[in-house]
Write an enzyme that holds these catalytic residues in place. Sequence first.
Site, PDB file in Angstrom:
ATOM      1  N   GLY A   1       0.808  -1.217   0.000  1.00 59.47           N
ATOM      2  CA  GLY A   1       0.000   0.000   0.000  1.00 59.47           C
ATOM      3  C   GLY A   1       0.836   1.259   0.000  1.00 59.47           C
TER       4      GLY A   1
ATOM      5  N   GLU B   1      -4.431  -8.221  -7.419  1.00 63.07           N
ATOM      6  CA  GLU B   1      -4.216  -8.034  -5.986  1.00 63.07           C
ATOM      7  C   GLU B   1      -3.104  -7.007  -5.807  1.00 63.07           C
ATOM      8  OE1 GLU B   1      -6.150  -9.648  -3.775  1.00 63.07           O
ATOM      9  OE2 GLU B   1      -7.170 -10.448  -5.560  1.00 63.07           O
ATOM     10  N   LEU B   2      -3.414  -5.895  -5.193  1.00 65.81           N
ATOM     11  CA  LEU B   2      -2.447  -4.805  -5.032  1.00 65.81           C
ATOM     12  C   LEU B   2      -1.169  -5.292  -4.359  1.00 65.81           C
ATOM     13  CD1 LEU B   2      -1.869  -1.732  -5.262  1.00 65.81           C
ATOM     14  CD2 LEU B   2      -2.823  -1.516  -2.966  1.00 65.81           C
ATOM     15  N   ASP B   3      -0.033  -5.073  -4.996  1.00 65.57           N
ATOM     16  CA  ASP B   3       1.289  -5.419  -4.453  1.00 65.57           C
ATOM     17  C   ASP B   3       1.436  -6.913  -4.167  1.00 65.57           C
ATOM     18  OD1 ASP B   3       1.882  -2.717  -4.529  1.00 65.57           O
ATOM     19  OD2 ASP B   3       1.243  -2.384  -2.468  1.00 65.57           O
ATOM     20  N   GLU B   4       0.612  -7.732  -4.832  1.00 68.06           N
ATOM     21  CA  GLU B   4       0.646  -9.172  -4.561  1.00 68.06           C
ATOM     22  C   GLU B   4       1.089  -9.986  -5.776  1.00 68.06           C
ATOM     23  OE1 GLU B   4       0.129 -10.787  -1.762  1.00 68.06           O
ATOM     24  OE2 GLU B   4      -0.526  -9.104  -0.525  1.00 68.06           O
TER      25      GLU B   4
END
Lengths: 275, 275, 275, 275
Positions: free
Chosen positions: A192, A217-220
């Site tokens: 984030g 998926e954010l930053d995943e």
Amino acid sequence: MVLLIQCIDQVGLVAAIAAILAKDGINIVSMREFVDTADNRFFARVVLAGEMDSASLLTQLTARLPANAAINLVTSNEKKLILLVTKEYHCLGDLLIRHHFKTLGAGIQCVIGNRNTLQDICRRFDIPFHFQTHEAMEKPAFESALLHIIQQYNADYLVLAKFMRILSDGFVAKFPNRLINIHHSFLPAFTGSSPYRQAFDRGVKLIGATAHFVTNELDEGPIISQQIIPVTHSFTTLDMVHSGKEIETAVLARALQLVIEDRVLVYKNKTIVFD
Amino acid sequence: MVLLIQCIDQVGLVAAIAAILAKDGINIVSMREFVDTADNRFFARVVLAGEMDSASLLTQLTARLPANAAINLVTSNEKKLILLVTKEYHCLGDLLIRHHFKTLGAGIQCVIGNRNTLQDICRRFDIPFHFQTHEAMEKPAFESALLHIIQQYNADYLVLAKFMRILSDGFVAKFPNRLINIHHSFLPAFTGSSPYRQAFDRGVKLIGATAHFVTNELDEGPIISQQIIPVTHSFTTLDMVHSGKEIETAVLARALQLVIEDRVLVYKNKTIVFD
Amino acid sequence: MVLLIQCIDQVGLVAAIAAILAKDGINIVSMREFVDTADNRFFARVVLAGEMDSASLLTQLTARLPANAAINLVTSNEKKLILLVTKEYHCLGDLLIRHHFKTLGAGIQCVIGNRNTLQDICRRFDIPFHFQTHEAMEKPAFESALLHIIQQYNADYLVLAKFMRILSDGFVAKFPNRLINIHHSFLPAFTGSSPYRQAFDRGVKLIGATAHFVTNELDEGPIISQQIIPVTHSFTTLDMVHSGKEIETAVLARALQLVIEDRVLVYKNKTIVFD
Amino acid sequence: MVLLIQCIDQVGLVAAIAAILAKDGINIVSMREFVDTADNRFFARVVLAGEMDSASLLTQLTARLPANAAINLVTSNEKKLILLVTKEYHCLGDLLIRHHFKTLGAGIQCVIGNRNTLQDICRRFDIPFHFQTHEAMEKPAFESALLHIIQQYNADYLVLAKFMRILSDGFVAKFPNRLINIHHSFLPAFTGSSPYRQAFDRGVKLIGATAHFVTNELDEGPIISQQIIPVTHSFTTLDMVHSGKEIETAVLARALQLVIEDRVLVYKNKTIVFD
């Protein structure tokens, strides 16, 4: 010529691939393979030399390898990149310099900025810059505008070189394994926003940067490369930001080199990197 | 089972090796190869699985590979080590702990010390310790005494784990690629004695350690592993000695692991390390 | 404001300095000191805040500190640099980008090249470039020409950013502790020419870069900063050159940051770095 | 003698401390200070030499420094440690070796194990081992039993050297800033159990270890030291476990050295480390 293969594992795959190549008199300059035994999956990267009939080679490999094998015979054409940026110059500057002196190994088609801060530096390197603000726009309209620009080029990869907008699932889905981001932490720590602030608050003794493919998926998404540098109690958040830029720059450059040289395969949420 | 191959390079070697293995139903768990194009030399390490007739396999490989190929089919027998020490405990202590808890991957046959300082720690781990002073002896007599001890065991490797005597060419020649030393600098910087004093005098900002095979050229043998750590102006020579012990320990442990797992090939004055 | 002090050590120096500062109401933002006990020498770097009468402060310090103390009260004026280059772009490109975005912390007065290869990139950043060939000239004439250019500016430091000519003792002597070089090895290993070729031939497992002040002894001046990266048997000399450029760039940038921020003191052939 | 100070920041603190020391003829061997400007807090570590009246010194410092200053004049008595372990040997083995050869800088009073696996190695080093199972017991009873053992000794620090039980808030509260843990990840990534499994699942390219003081928030206490090592796609979870042990051992040893040498101050949830 680089041959990338990904398929279900079977006994004898290396021998089968090598035999097909040998039969056609194609020399193996180097070969790297990996078997994910837990998932029974085979991955290989073979550097080839010599005259070859690509179509014939693909036909023979397809006939011999397991069904649904992903076989990619990469021609030597230069990869094409589009860079997306906001205001920070360090990754862009580094890539422009490498590109200018022809050591990036890829062509920068254009740079798209949601600020116009970096327009001038692109102009100095004769790289087209498209300013597309996100302000006073809904995200769908902003992304449509981005796509409109992107479609003018024929890019292999989109590189978020410190692009500070979160892209929608729909946008991301258009570029599977072709959208690369640099995140300013050693993921999965500090996902984030404001990871350096988070790192400062936590009192860590090292900070990092992570280059990864972007998924919904954010930053995943699958991690390509990571590095860290040590910090001390005397680092303010701003000191971390400054020091962090050095490794963000280095990690993104390294990840792009790996991708551009066809050294990265993606399976599920991980990368196989034949470096 | 690990198969190590070193020979002149030819087109089709990977295919040939893989075909022989496939024909006998032997599975390739992993395969690493390297071609030294400048010297036209081929190196490979193949991890095999499945039932196999070793003699038949060697015969087939010998028949197919270039003349004078070095082919080594390593059985899973545990490697045997003899350690030579003087007074410093750090490398020995680390290896004794790993050995005691069965993670060294090798058996320590005995420890030979030219001081008796480390006799007690060996006793605590039930490892035979041979005290053989070098004092009041000519080097030939000292080395004869060492050889007399060594010949009581059946060691694969001799490890100089901070052994502070220089061995003669004649002694070294008895153990080609079987004699491993840890030198307390990042070679080739600071060869010879007192490398930390040399490093202090030069004002370097990093110090290192190097594990290497011993040859007749002092500190010039093939390098297996190296590491460094940063130092500052505030380090005295003694501080460097203390910090250096940490990486000496780590580098020797790492080098031994590589050697014990048959990951190291030697060609001329270099190592090929399939890690 | 930064106060740098170097003098013979005495009991009570910290107290004396702190007392003078406190008496004048000058706040100590941070203070670092180091005593070289072997040489009985005291070094300090004090960051000051608040209104101050510089002349009065220097007078008081001079009166109280040992004779021949080197006291340097650095005003906040931006440091001025002249860069000397040959053909390689990586260090220059990095410094131009930092300078352009005002994060170098110093002004680049001009770039001098003994080739004209890098003229174009300087032009793109509006930095004066002086092409001064060394060909068909004796070294004294070449150096006179360089000095003629240098004297047009008022530079604090000369930076050899991959300048591939060896400067004479007489030239070097004009710029004591003001001439900074980046050498492409972890000194003292691989001094002189072609360090990557030397590293390849020796079979090292790490390569490095060293930024140092230039003295009359080639590659023997006080070291400011060093870094290494791992390499493997698969690296050709050219691979080492390419990978090495990454750390050359990083190490020179780091060393310049330290120098520009007045964090480096020189004593005999070493640096004290208050980082 | 080491003097540790922590208090509200004021102009003139360094001068005041230095003046008190100078007046009594106490020499400052080295002095490190840090001001947390965001929190207006002053930290200092001063190494002193010479004859001194400790009580008088403390009285003078207390009188001059801000109210509620934490002033700690550390005598040179050896620190005393109690180690808590479960089954893994690597940290314990390393500490026992250092202790045995008197380079740990602290005395190991005893080892407490909730398994008896490591009893034998302690016996070999003549270190008392207390086996206290956690099985068939409620946590309060287990912790009471631990405390009963701990109270037989006079330990400065409790070290969780791979102790695989989570301690209650009540237990932890008895040892503020005296309870040190080694966690097998680069926190804050992968808190809780099976961090290597988590790292494997996430596909990270580096794994780490973190030594920290234990607080009531699991894996959230002040971090003392952290390190990482690179991993690749070819690492299984077990490979990560094995490689990770190397840095767990190194990081815990480093953190203990810092603590034992009185180089660590704690403020809120962070450490100030004067290394």
